[in-house]
Design a protein around this motif. Sequence first.
Motif: not given
Length: 221
Positions: A54-76
């Motif tokens: 997506l970066d190479r095709s100039r598409h800014p991206a977002c991603l949905i992540m399991a809520q418990d994983n996101l709690a561990r990796y909040r910086f993303v």
Amino acid sequence: MRDPVAAFLRHGFTYLVRRDLRGVWLRGGLPRGPFVWAANHHSWWDPFVASVVLDRSRHPACLIMAQDNLARYRFVRRVGVFGTAEPRAGLRHLADGRTLVIYPEGELRPAGPPGPLSPGAAWYARQARVPLYAVAVRVALRGQTKPEAYVSCTEVTRRGRDDQVTERLAETLAADLSALDSQLAVADPRRPLASFRRVLAGRRSVDERIDTVQGAAPWAS
């Protein structure tokens, strides 16, 4: 204002892929604007491969992540990652022009046919009125020292109810993964797959680097 932390993270994702994969290859076109990237999730590398394509095709991206994983990796969150308990955040990102990366299987699964799909991808595509793409991804160790990532994209029509769209998505994803697996099973393992174009060069194999040195330096012969 550009977020320097987000830029650093995106650069880090690309560096990681360049360092530890031989490259990323893509088949199929992508739309100009935002869309839903609905992919199988059979490798740890999947979100990093999506980020690179997506970066190479100039598409800014977002991603949905399991809520418990996101709690561990909040910086993303700095690069547009949000949790499964925050569905409206995805709609806001799509409205802002980001492409949504989603894994409808809902978990990391063994490499094989896709498992049952949740209707989330269809729901997002309908709510945001953006295209929906089935994205078949395989990361395979073949005839080189580093694995190769192959990405095959096919648009899925949004016509009908979410369950009908999800069924079409599942069929398309299963067919594209089967075709990709069949191609990997018979192709020359030392050559990239036919009909794919390279979007990112990664780490060359050890023997390729030796051959380069021998060809360039007479003393190495």
